[in-house]
Design an enzyme around this catalytic site. Structure first.
Site, short mmCIF file in Angstrom:
data_model
loop_
_atom_site.label_atom_id
_atom_site.label_comp_id
_atom_site.label_asym_id
_atom_site.label_seq_id
_atom_site.Cartn_x
_atom_site.Cartn_y
_atom_site.Cartn_z
CG HIS A 1 5.15 -1.89 5.03
ND1 HIS A 1 4.90 -0.56 5.28
CD2 HIS A 1 3.96 -2.53 5.15
CE1 HIS A 1 3.62 -0.40 5.56
NE2 HIS A 1 3.02 -1.57 5.47
CD GLN B 1 -2.88 -1.48 2.09
OE1 GLN B 1 -3.97 -1.61 1.57
NE2 GLN B 1 -2.71 -1.37 3.39
CG HIS C 1 1.21 -6.01 3.63
ND1 HIS C 1 0.72 -6.01 4.91
CD2 HIS C 1 1.24 -4.71 3.24
CE1 HIS C 1 0.44 -4.76 5.27
NE2 HIS C 1 0.75 -3.94 4.28
CG HIS D 1 9.59 2.34 7.22
ND1 HIS D 1 10.44 2.31 8.32
CD2 HIS D 1 10.27 1.82 6.19
CE1 HIS D 1 11.60 1.79 7.94
NE2 HIS D 1 11.52 1.48 6.66
N GLY E 1 -4.15 3.18 1.30
CA GLY E 1 -4.41 2.42 2.52
C GLY E 1 -3.22 2.25 3.44
CD GLN E 2 2.77 3.96 3.24
OE1 GLN E 2 2.58 5.08 2.75
NE2 GLN E 2 3.92 3.35 3.19
#
Ligand code: AMP
Length: 156
Positions: A96, A83, A98, A94, A89-90
């Site tokens: 990343h 995201q 999923h 930072h 939707g983050q």
């Protein structure tokens, strides 16, 4: 040095994988068993801010971690998702990735997984955080699957 994940200080006991530019982190609030995160060591919010070497390392790390996660959590597929920014939707600023083990029937409607990933839609309070001990136990179990890379990074 403390390891940062966005604004959060991460205990090294949560880290199960380290590469040149990335680390693997067990999740505080996994949406399913085996849901882990792959994080660049450099604390920047967006994919576009990473160098080519960092992007390459991040996705090679996600590939290596995904192989182990799929096998060890009895998956037959993976959802690999990012995201990238708050409108996507983050919630942790930072960058990343999923990595989530998948199998047929795990979500009634397959794409519902994206609703769950989007914590702006599904309230975090519905999912209690795991304890430090639970997370450390999972990370400790995962480390040996990664050989030399199965070590906790302890920050810059
Ligand atoms: P996103 O909404 O894409 O930014 O994802 C944030 C992810 O970080 C979610 O899967 C959270 O459960 C996870 N998370 C938040 N805080 C922590 C933490 N302190 N340690 C590990 N994972 C976390």
């Amino acid at each position: 040095m403390p390891v940062k994940f966005g604004p959060h200080l991460i205990h090294t006991s949560q880290i199960f994988f380290t590469s040149q530019f990335s680390f693997g982190l067990v999740n505080l609030k996994p949406i399913t068993t085996g849901h882990v995160l792959v994080v660049p060591k450099r604390n920047v919010p967006r994919l576009a801010e990473l160098t080519t070497d960092e992007v390459s390392d991040l996705f090679v790390s996600a590939q290596q971690i995904g192989k182990v996660i799929e096998r060890e959590f009895d998956g037959t597929s993976l959802t690999v998702a990012m995201q990238d920014g708050p409108a996507a939707g983050q919630t942790v600023a930072h960058c990343h990735v999923h990595v989530i083990p998948r199998r047929f029937g795990d979500w009634k409607i397959n794409d519902d997984i994206y609703e769950e990933l989007d914590h702006t839609k599904i309230d975090n309070e519905e999912r209690p955080p795991r304890t430090k001990e639970e997370m450390a136990h999972e990370a400790e179990w995962l480390r040996p699957f990664f050989g030399d890379q199965g070590v906790p990074w302890d920050g810059y």
